[in-house]
Motif scaffolding. Structure first.
Motif, PDB file in Angstrom:
ATOM      1  N   GLN A 197       0.928  -1.246  -0.231  1.00 36.60           N
ATOM      2  CA  GLN A 197       0.056   0.071  -0.112  1.00 36.60           C
ATOM      3  C   GLN A 197       0.796   1.271  -0.067  1.00 36.60           C
ATOM      4  O   GLN A 197       0.466   2.280  -0.740  1.00 36.60           O
ATOM      5  CB  GLN A 197      -0.839   0.043   1.300  1.00 36.60           C
ATOM      6  N   LEU A 198       1.995   1.296   0.752  1.00 38.37           N
ATOM      7  CA  LEU A 198       2.725   2.446   0.676  1.00 38.37           C
ATOM      8  C   LEU A 198       3.219   2.599  -0.557  1.00 38.37           C
ATOM      9  O   LEU A 198       3.693   3.744  -1.179  1.00 38.37           O
ATOM     10  CB  LEU A 198       4.060   2.113   1.704  1.00 38.37           C
ATOM     11  N   GLN A 199       3.932   1.630  -1.104  1.00 40.17           N
ATOM     12  CA  GLN A 199       4.413   1.613  -2.571  1.00 40.17           C
ATOM     13  C   GLN A 199       3.538   2.154  -3.608  1.00 40.17           C
ATOM     14  O   GLN A 199       3.638   2.754  -4.556  1.00 40.17           O
ATOM     15  CB  GLN A 199       5.029   0.222  -2.867  1.00 40.17           C
TER      16      GLN A 199
ATOM     17  N   ASP B 255      18.474  -2.434   1.214  1.00 39.31           N
ATOM     18  CA  ASP B 255      17.398  -2.972   0.148  1.00 39.31           C
ATOM     19  C   ASP B 255      16.191  -2.126   0.058  1.00 39.31           C
ATOM     20  O   ASP B 255      15.596  -1.929  -0.936  1.00 39.31           O
ATOM     21  CB  ASP B 255      17.431  -4.448   0.418  1.00 39.31           C
ATOM     22  N   ARG B 256      15.400  -2.190   1.397  1.00 39.57           N
ATOM     23  CA  ARG B 256      14.323  -1.397   1.194  1.00 39.57           C
ATOM     24  C   ARG B 256      14.458   0.092   0.839  1.00 39.57           C
ATOM     25  O   ARG B 256      13.381   0.555   0.491  1.00 39.57           O
ATOM     26  CB  ARG B 256      13.731  -1.652   2.959  1.00 39.57           C
ATOM     27  N   GLY B 257      15.541   0.454   1.164  1.00 35.56           N
ATOM     28  CA  GLY B 257      15.882   1.898   0.788  1.00 35.56           C
ATOM     29  C   GLY B 257      15.791   2.228  -0.689  1.00 35.56           C
ATOM     30  O   GLY B 257      15.796   3.268  -1.112  1.00 35.56           O
ATOM     31  N   LYS B 258      15.917   1.239  -1.408  1.00 37.95           N
ATOM     32  CA  LYS B 258      15.867   1.243  -2.916  1.00 37.95           C
ATOM     33  C   LYS B 258      14.191   1.488  -3.192  1.00 37.95           C
ATOM     34  O   LYS B 258      13.999   2.291  -4.352  1.00 37.95           O
ATOM     35  CB  LYS B 258      16.178   0.030  -3.700  1.00 37.95           C
ATOM     36  N   THR B 259      13.359   1.220  -2.531  1.00 36.84           N
ATOM     37  CA  THR B 259      11.992   1.365  -2.899  1.00 36.84           C
ATOM     38  C   THR B 259      11.372   2.285  -1.873  1.00 36.84           C
ATOM     39  O   THR B 259      10.176   2.887  -2.421  1.00 36.84           O
ATOM     40  CB  THR B 259      11.265   0.075  -2.711  1.00 36.84           C
ATOM     41  N   PHE B 260      11.607   2.557  -0.659  1.00 36.82           N
ATOM     42  CA  PHE B 260      11.214   3.523   0.148  1.00 36.82           C
ATOM     43  C   PHE B 260      11.997   4.298   0.928  1.00 36.82           C
ATOM     44  O   PHE B 260      13.244   4.238   0.737  1.00 36.82           O
ATOM     45  CB  PHE B 260      10.415   2.602   1.243  1.00 36.82           C
TER      46      PHE B 260
ATOM     47  N   ALA C  52      -1.088   4.974   1.033  1.00 36.92           N
ATOM     48  CA  ALA C  52      -0.677   5.250   2.609  1.00 36.92           C
ATOM     49  C   ALA C  52       0.316   6.228   2.589  1.00 36.92           C
ATOM     50  O   ALA C  52       1.098   5.995   1.416  1.00 36.92           O
ATOM     51  CB  ALA C  52      -0.727   4.140   3.362  1.00 36.92           C
ATOM     52  N   ASP C  53       0.546   7.009   3.616  1.00 41.75           N
ATOM     53  CA  ASP C  53       1.606   7.882   3.704  1.00 41.75           C
ATOM     54  C   ASP C  53       2.741   7.483   4.633  1.00 41.75           C
ATOM     55  O   ASP C  53       3.899   7.822   4.319  1.00 41.75           O
ATOM     56  CB  ASP C  53       1.257   9.144   4.396  1.00 41.75           C
ATOM     57  N   VAL C  54       2.668   6.699   5.536  1.00 41.56           N
ATOM     58  CA  VAL C  54       3.656   6.133   6.237  1.00 41.56           C
ATOM     59  C   VAL C  54       3.306   4.988   6.972  1.00 41.56           C
ATOM     60  O   VAL C  54       2.191   4.649   7.197  1.00 41.56           O
ATOM     61  CB  VAL C  54       4.201   7.144   7.413  1.00 41.56           C
ATOM     62  N   GLY C  55       4.393   3.939   7.175  1.00 41.64           N
ATOM     63  CA  GLY C  55       4.222   2.816   7.878  1.00 41.64           C
ATOM     64  C   GLY C  55       4.998   2.840   9.171  1.00 41.64           C
ATOM     65  O   GLY C  55       6.207   3.375   9.150  1.00 41.64           O
ATOM     66  N   ILE C  56       4.526   2.394  10.265  1.00 40.48           N
ATOM     67  CA  ILE C  56       5.443   2.318  11.421  1.00 40.48           C
ATOM     68  C   ILE C  56       5.244   0.836  12.277  1.00 40.48           C
ATOM     69  O   ILE C  56       3.902   0.503  12.614  1.00 40.48           O
ATOM     70  CB  ILE C  56       5.244   3.431  12.495  1.00 40.48           C
ATOM     71  N   SER C  57       5.869  -0.122  12.325  1.00 40.43           N
ATOM     72  CA  SER C  57       5.715  -1.286  12.694  1.00 40.43           C
ATOM     73  C   SER C  57       7.071  -2.086  13.065  1.00 40.43           C
ATOM     74  O   SER C  57       7.281  -3.107  12.635  1.00 40.43           O
ATOM     75  CB  SER C  57       4.814  -2.024  11.714  1.00 40.43           C
TER      76      SER C  57
ATOM     77  N   LEU D 263      10.340   5.197  10.570  1.00 41.80           N
ATOM     78  CA  LEU D 263       9.175   5.461   9.738  1.00 41.80           C
ATOM     79  C   LEU D 263       9.479   5.032   8.253  1.00 41.80           C
ATOM     80  O   LEU D 263      10.522   5.510   7.917  1.00 41.80           O
ATOM     81  CB  LEU D 263       8.666   6.589   9.902  1.00 41.80           C
ATOM     82  N   MET D 264       8.488   4.301   7.655  1.00 39.71           N
ATOM     83  CA  MET D 264       8.647   4.036   6.141  1.00 39.71           C
ATOM     84  C   MET D 264       7.750   4.872   5.520  1.00 39.71           C
ATOM     85  O   MET D 264       6.435   4.827   5.661  1.00 39.71           O
ATOM     86  CB  MET D 264       8.806   2.703   5.985  1.00 39.71           C
ATOM     87  N   PHE D 265       8.381   5.594   4.412  1.00 37.43           N
ATOM     88  CA  PHE D 265       7.299   6.530   3.443  1.00 37.43           C
ATOM     89  C   PHE D 265       7.426   5.979   2.260  1.00 37.43           C
ATOM     90  O   PHE D 265       8.403   5.533   1.707  1.00 37.43           O
ATOM     91  CB  PHE D 265       7.895   7.760   3.644  1.00 37.43           C
TER      92      PHE D 265
END
Length: 270
Positions: free
Chosen positions: A91-93, A109-114, A97-102, A224-226
């Protein structure tokens, strides 16, 4: 030039200056009001006590309290919804949604997409085994069946230690990893130490214990992931610095973990 004409010109300049300043002030207030009326869409995966979980149908936990205070400090309203781990990323991709926190670990690797905020929590992986297990370190798990949560950094750590295509690394849903160890379907589980400790504390009759190995598991930093290219990272980073500086972050941390955090560890992130 007559004095009356000079006074007239000066008066016009003063009036014009006041009008410009007043107009700028009104524009600034309008922009501020606009920012405060913006509602941020937050997603979490409420299956990780004490970070986020459901209590009497309500979302509670460290991350839940933190995002509330961060959003308030940043000047945003927010909604928070529960989603599956995989759906949160999707959903973030997709910009739903605007932000994920979990308890999401910041990785290259995640930084390439978020995009990620500055880190707000430091953690490590640890090993959960039966109380009668002879395992003393990660190296003792060679050729063992290891349960990990799908898509987690525990899974990444296990693959790094024991092989990317190792068929004995058993990926499953969060929480099920402990059940697999208790029922003999796995020899051990690898996961975030905070979560491991909380589960064992709340389930003392299940005869499990934790094995820590700081040499095998490096520190992990949660953020936090955006969605990529977000405009919100800057305001949330600023809000986090403010909450740490005024002690709000420390109060939330102590509420959920019972200890005062070493906030200097957060600055060690590279």
């Amino acid at each position: 030039m007559k004095k009356s004409k000079i006074y007239g010109i000066v008066t016009c300049i003063i009036i014009l200056f006041i009008a410009v300043v007043f107009g700028f002030s009104k524009m600034k207030d309008a922009n501020s009001s606009k920012a405060s009326n913006k509602t941020i869409r937050v997603l979490t995966y409420a299956n990780w006590n004490p970070f986020e979980y459901l209590k009497n149908g309500k979302l509670v936990g460290f991350d839940v309290d933190l995002i509330k205070e961060l959003s308030k400090e940043a000047g945003y309203k927010y909604t928070i919804k529960n989603a599956s781990w995989e759906s949160m990323f999707t959903q973030l991709q997709q910009g739903k949604a605007d932000v994920g926190i979990s308890g999401i670990t910041i990785t290259s690797d995640r930084g390439k997409t978020f995009d990620f905020s500055d880190p707000y929590f430091v953690s490590r992986q640890s090993i959960v085994v039966p109380q009668n297990s002879t395992v003393k370190s990660a190296s003792d798990l060679k050729n063992s069946k290891i349960a990990v949560q799908t898509g987690s950094t525990g899974q990444e750590a296990a693959k790094k230690l024991f092989g990317k295509d190792n068929s004995k690394i058993l990926a499953t849903q969060s929480g099920v990893t402990f059940q697999m160890v208790m029922h003999g379907q796995a020899d051990a589980a690898i996961g975030d130490n905070t979560n491991n400790e909380k589960f064992i504390e709340n389930n003392k009759g299940n005869k499990l214990k934790i094995v820590k190995d700081d040499k095998a598991f490096s520190p992990e930093y949660f953020g936090l992931m955006f969605p990529k290219g977000t405009s919100y990272k800057k305001s949330y980073d600023k809000a986090l610095k403010k909450l740490i500086a005024d002690g709000t972050y420390q109060k939330i941390y102590k509420k959920w973990f019972g200890v005062t955090p070493n906030t200097k560890e957060l600055s060690k992130f590279k």
